[in-house]
Design a protein around this motif. Structure first.
Motif, mmCIF file in Angstrom:
data_model
loop_
_atom_site.group_PDB
_atom_site.id
_atom_site.type_symbol
_atom_site.label_atom_id
_atom_site.label_comp_id
_atom_site.label_asym_id
_atom_site.label_seq_id
_atom_site.Cartn_x
_atom_site.Cartn_y
_atom_site.Cartn_z
ATOM 1 N N ARG A 121 0.811 -1.226 0.000
ATOM 2 C CA ARG A 121 0.000 0.000 0.000
ATOM 3 C C ARG A 121 0.842 1.272 0.000
ATOM 4 O O ARG A 121 0.365 2.325 -0.409
ATOM 5 C CB ARG A 121 -0.976 0.004 1.174
ATOM 6 C CG ARG A 121 -0.329 0.041 2.533
ATOM 7 C CD ARG A 121 -1.386 0.011 3.649
ATOM 8 N NE ARG A 121 -0.772 -0.034 4.937
ATOM 9 C CZ ARG A 121 -0.401 1.049 5.625
ATOM 10 N NH1 ARG A 121 -0.613 2.240 5.127
ATOM 11 N NH2 ARG A 121 0.174 0.929 6.801
ATOM 12 N N SER A 122 2.087 1.176 0.401
ATOM 13 C CA SER A 122 2.969 2.352 0.410
ATOM 14 C C SER A 122 3.758 2.504 -0.894
ATOM 15 O O SER A 122 4.620 3.367 -0.981
ATOM 16 C CB SER A 122 3.955 2.247 1.573
ATOM 17 O OG SER A 122 3.273 2.276 2.793
ATOM 18 N N ALA A 123 3.456 1.686 -1.893
ATOM 19 C CA ALA A 123 4.213 1.719 -3.144
ATOM 20 C C ALA A 123 3.588 2.628 -4.198
ATOM 21 O O ALA A 123 4.102 2.738 -5.302
ATOM 22 C CB ALA A 123 4.347 0.303 -3.699
ATOM 23 N N THR A 124 2.494 3.281 -3.847
ATOM 24 C CA THR A 124 1.817 4.144 -4.811
ATOM 25 C C THR A 124 1.711 5.556 -4.266
ATOM 26 O O THR A 124 1.101 5.777 -3.216
ATOM 27 C CB THR A 124 0.396 3.609 -5.107
ATOM 28 O OG1 THR A 124 0.499 2.245 -5.522
ATOM 29 C CG2 THR A 124 -0.285 4.431 -6.180
ATOM 30 N N PRO A 125 2.287 6.532 -4.974
ATOM 31 C CA PRO A 125 2.148 7.926 -4.539
ATOM 32 C C PRO A 125 0.674 8.337 -4.540
ATOM 33 O O PRO A 125 -0.092 7.944 -5.423
ATOM 34 C CB PRO A 125 2.923 8.713 -5.594
ATOM 35 C CG PRO A 125 3.822 7.729 -6.261
ATOM 36 C CD PRO A 125 3.116 6.408 -6.174
#
Length: 107
Positions: A86-90
């Motif tokens: 979930r933290s891999a997309t700005p």
């Protein structure tokens, strides 16, 4: 060594402060979908404005911006290797155009 001989800019505390500021800048900038090359390609004025938008006092040296660019590239590599995280997309890529203008295509 007297107080006047101390070189704060090259102390451990200064290095930690630069790293902390670069990390905070990288978090804000990465979330806008800006990569390290794009960041370093901005004018000094644009980088200062970007730092202020992040509520961070603009760095006084290019060294902090270079560290920030390296952190952005590291995060992009991690995001590419972990696309389902979930933290891999700005989250604010729509704001990228405010900072990095796409090339104008000739007619």
């Amino acid at each position: 060594m007297t107080a006047g001989d101390f070189d704060f800019a090259h102390s451990e505390q200064a290095a930690k402060s630069r790293q902390d500021k670069a990390t905070a800048l990288a978090r804000y900038i990465w979330d806008r979908g800006i990569d390290g090359g794009e960041l370093l390609g901005l004018s000094d004025a644009a980088r200062r404005k970007l730092a202020r938008a992040a509520d961070i006092h603009p760095p006084s040296t290019m060294e902090t911006w270079t560290i920030t660019a390296e952190l952005l590239d590291t995060k992009n590599a991690w995001a590419a290797a972990n696309p389902d995280h979930r933290s891999a997309t700005p989250q604010h890529t729509d704001e990228k155009i405010m900072w990095v203008k796409p090339p104008i295509k000739p007619w």
